[in-house]
Design a protein around this motif. Structure first.
Motif, PDB file in Angstrom:
ATOM      1  N   PRO A  55      47.502  19.873 -29.275  1.00 32.69           N
ATOM      2  CA  PRO A  55      49.512  19.647 -28.876  1.00 32.69           C
ATOM      3  C   PRO A  55      48.738  21.099 -28.253  1.00 32.69           C
ATOM      4  O   PRO A  55      49.559  21.424 -26.812  1.00 32.69           O
ATOM      5  CB  PRO A  55      50.007  20.316 -29.710  1.00 32.69           C
ATOM      6  CG  PRO A  55      49.172  19.085 -30.999  1.00 32.69           C
ATOM      7  CD  PRO A  55      47.289  19.412 -31.209  1.00 32.69           C
ATOM      8  N   ARG A  58      47.408  21.241 -24.493  1.00 33.90           N
ATOM      9  CA  ARG A  58      48.409  20.366 -23.497  1.00 33.90           C
ATOM     10  C   ARG A  58      49.353  21.162 -23.550  1.00 33.90           C
ATOM     11  O   ARG A  58      50.135  21.378 -22.192  1.00 33.90           O
ATOM     12  CB  ARG A  58      48.967  18.815 -24.548  1.00 33.90           C
ATOM     13  CG  ARG A  58      47.658  18.103 -24.882  1.00 33.90           C
ATOM     14  CD  ARG A  58      48.619  17.401 -25.751  1.00 33.90           C
ATOM     15  NE  ARG A  58      47.116  16.325 -26.450  1.00 33.90           N
ATOM     16  CZ  ARG A  58      47.962  15.276 -27.440  1.00 33.90           C
ATOM     17  NH1 ARG A  58      49.109  15.219 -27.803  1.00 33.90           N
ATOM     18  NH2 ARG A  58      46.974  14.490 -27.803  1.00 33.90           N
ATOM     19  N   ILE A 148      47.532   5.575 -25.203  1.00 33.96           N
ATOM     20  CA  ILE A 148      47.990   7.338 -24.556  1.00 33.96           C
ATOM     21  C   ILE A 148      47.862   7.366 -23.248  1.00 33.96           C
ATOM     22  O   ILE A 148      46.441   6.936 -22.926  1.00 33.96           O
ATOM     23  CB  ILE A 148      47.783   8.183 -25.996  1.00 33.96           C
ATOM     24  CG1 ILE A 148      47.813   7.775 -27.201  1.00 33.96           C
ATOM     25  CG2 ILE A 148      47.960   9.496 -25.363  1.00 33.96           C
ATOM     26  CD1 ILE A 148      47.504   8.949 -28.213  1.00 33.96           C
ATOM     27  N   GLU A 166      60.904  14.977 -18.617  1.00 40.96           N
ATOM     28  CA  GLU A 166      61.094  13.528 -19.283  1.00 40.96           C
ATOM     29  C   GLU A 166      59.964  12.915 -18.737  1.00 40.96           C
ATOM     30  O   GLU A 166      59.969  12.414 -17.675  1.00 40.96           O
ATOM     31  CB  GLU A 166      62.001  13.027 -19.998  1.00 40.96           C
ATOM     32  CG  GLU A 166      61.691  11.854 -20.617  1.00 40.96           C
ATOM     33  CD  GLU A 166      62.288  12.925 -21.745  1.00 40.96           C
ATOM     34  OE1 GLU A 166      61.151  11.893 -22.567  1.00 40.96           O
ATOM     35  OE2 GLU A 166      62.565  14.169 -22.258  1.00 40.96           O
ATOM     36  N   PHE A 168      55.856  10.259 -20.754  1.00 46.02           N
ATOM     37  CA  PHE A 168      55.869   9.661 -21.549  1.00 46.02           C
ATOM     38  C   PHE A 168      54.125  10.339 -22.262  1.00 46.02           C
ATOM     39  O   PHE A 168      53.182   9.567 -23.098  1.00 46.02           O
ATOM     40  CB  PHE A 168      55.874   8.528 -21.538  1.00 46.02           C
ATOM     41  CG  PHE A 168      54.748   7.815 -19.595  1.00 46.02           C
ATOM     42  CD1 PHE A 168      53.008   7.929 -19.506  1.00 46.02           C
ATOM     43  CD2 PHE A 168      56.066   7.532 -18.773  1.00 46.02           C
ATOM     44  CE1 PHE A 168      53.105   7.393 -18.754  1.00 46.02           C
ATOM     45  CE2 PHE A 168      55.458   6.767 -17.665  1.00 46.02           C
ATOM     46  CZ  PHE A 168      53.908   6.719 -17.710  1.00 46.02           C
ATOM     47  N   CYS A 169      53.830  10.960 -20.798  1.00 45.58           N
ATOM     48  CA  CYS A 169      52.309  11.274 -20.686  1.00 45.58           C
ATOM     49  C   CYS A 169      52.082  11.759 -22.698  1.00 45.58           C
ATOM     50  O   CYS A 169      52.586  12.199 -22.988  1.00 45.58           O
ATOM     51  CB  CYS A 169      51.783  12.292 -20.168  1.00 45.58           C
ATOM     52  SG  CYS A 169      53.353  13.899 -20.420  1.00 45.58           S
ATOM     53  N   GLU A 171      52.117  10.690 -25.344  1.00 45.76           N
ATOM     54  CA  GLU A 171      53.085  10.318 -26.200  1.00 45.76           C
ATOM     55  C   GLU A 171      52.301   8.723 -26.829  1.00 45.76           C
ATOM     56  O   GLU A 171      51.493   8.132 -25.835  1.00 45.76           O
ATOM     57  CB  GLU A 171      54.259  10.286 -26.098  1.00 45.76           C
ATOM     58  CG  GLU A 171      54.686  11.268 -25.843  1.00 45.76           C
ATOM     59  CD  GLU A 171      56.703  11.347 -25.309  1.00 45.76           C
ATOM     60  OE1 GLU A 171      57.060  10.212 -25.493  1.00 45.76           O
ATOM     61  OE2 GLU A 171      56.928  12.722 -25.500  1.00 45.76           O
ATOM     62  N   GLU A 172      52.453   8.461 -28.064  1.00 47.96           N
ATOM     63  CA  GLU A 172      52.002   7.381 -28.486  1.00 47.96           C
ATOM     64  C   GLU A 172      52.597   6.089 -27.902  1.00 47.96           C
ATOM     65  O   GLU A 172      54.038   6.205 -28.065  1.00 47.96           O
ATOM     66  CB  GLU A 172      51.457   6.970 -30.338  1.00 47.96           C
ATOM     67  CG  GLU A 172      50.675   8.431 -30.208  1.00 47.96           C
ATOM     68  CD  GLU A 172      51.206   8.353 -32.085  1.00 47.96           C
ATOM     69  OE1 GLU A 172      51.611   7.440 -32.782  1.00 47.96           O
ATOM     70  OE2 GLU A 172      50.768   9.564 -32.643  1.00 47.96           O
ATOM     71  N   GLN A 173      52.624   4.947 -27.388  1.00 47.89           N
ATOM     72  CA  GLN A 173      52.989   4.072 -26.814  1.00 47.89           C
ATOM     73  C   GLN A 173      52.341   2.877 -27.778  1.00 47.89           C
ATOM     74  O   GLN A 173      51.230   2.336 -27.548  1.00 47.89           O
ATOM     75  CB  GLN A 173      53.187   3.790 -25.658  1.00 47.89           C
ATOM     76  CG  GLN A 173      53.191   4.938 -24.637  1.00 47.89           C
ATOM     77  CD  GLN A 173      55.015   5.580 -24.835  1.00 47.89           C
ATOM     78  OE1 GLN A 173      55.863   4.390 -24.902  1.00 47.89           O
ATOM     79  NE2 GLN A 173      55.398   6.266 -24.431  1.00 47.89           N
TER      80      GLN A 173
END
Length: 243
Positions: A55, A58, A148, A166, A168-169, A171-173
């Motif tokens: 993190p 990132r 991910i 905002e 979705f990168c 992030e667990e999907q």
């Protein structure tokens, strides 16, 4: 009298020795507790840094635009003035600002049985103008899968000005078997790019995502994309030609 006096002195000495022993034991206990607390704190900090390494990396990329990473530092758009379209070139008020073409690319790793596509191929935006677009992901398998996505923007010199409000990168999907979902991206191009001589002439931008299956990091236990992020470059070598 002497034996009685001797017994009295001996009793006092024993009491003093017991008191000193209790004091020494209490002091030792305090030192042991302090050492244990310091050790626990050091361990927590060490583990925290270990678990936060990805993190933090990132966050560093998102805050600096390093290696073509779009900006996600919310302090950059805390001022409403940043989210106002720039219609005139600040270096030449007589010239209108040219809209920038933002194209969207989507890929999925062969090891993840998903289809992944942008719902819009491109949009045209002014610096400071917010835009919303969507990607669609579909789990074609008969099993639930966690994916991910990594991302990048081209050309690299525009990355410090590509701010995502905002997305979705990273992030667990989790998609259930056969499930299809829409994934939003809300972004803008910071108007400061017009002050940068290397970025102000950029009129074509590519935002690219790649979905990977999630793997468990053997050291931290954290879910991460199943790829070598240090060597993998998301995106295309060249921007597509205008059509």
């Amino acid at each position: 009298m002497a034996p009685s006096l001797l017994r009295f002195i001996t009793t006092e000495e024993l009491r003093e020795r017991e008191a000193r022993a209790r004091a020494a034991a209490a002091a030792q206990k305090t030192r042991n507790q302090s050492f244990a607390l310091y050790s626990a704190a050091a361990l927590i900090v060490t583990l925290g840094l270990t678990y936060a390494s990805v993190p933090l990396y990132r966050a560093f990329c998102s805050a600096t635009g390093y290696s073509g990473t779009p900006m996600t530092d919310k302090s950059r758009y805390s001022s409403p003035s940043r989210l106002v379209p720039t219609y005139n070139d600040p270096l030449n008020e007589e010239h209108k600002t040219q809209r920038i073409r933002v194209a969207f690319n989507a890929d999925s790793d062969p090891n993840i049985p998903w289809t992944f596509t942008p719902q819009q191929r491109e949009i045209y935006v002014l610096p400071g103008e917010t835009a919303l677009t969507f990607y669609k992901a579909h789990n074609k398998s008969d099993k639930d899968i966690i994916g991910i996505a990594t991302y990048n923007v081209l050309p690299d010199r525009i990355a410090p000005y590509f701010a995502k409000i905002e997305c979705f990168c990273f992030e667990e999907q989790k998609l259930l078997a056969g499930e299809e979902v829409d994934l939003p991206v809300f972004f803008f191009l910071d108007k400061e790019l017009l002050q940068d001589k290397e970025a102000r002439d950029v009129h074509d931008v590519m935002l690219s995502y790649t979905f990977f299956s999630a793997r468990r990091n053997p050291k931290t236990g954290q879910l991460e994309p199943d790829t070598d992020l240090s060597n993998y470059r998301v995106g295309l070598d060249e921007l597509p030609k205008r059509t």
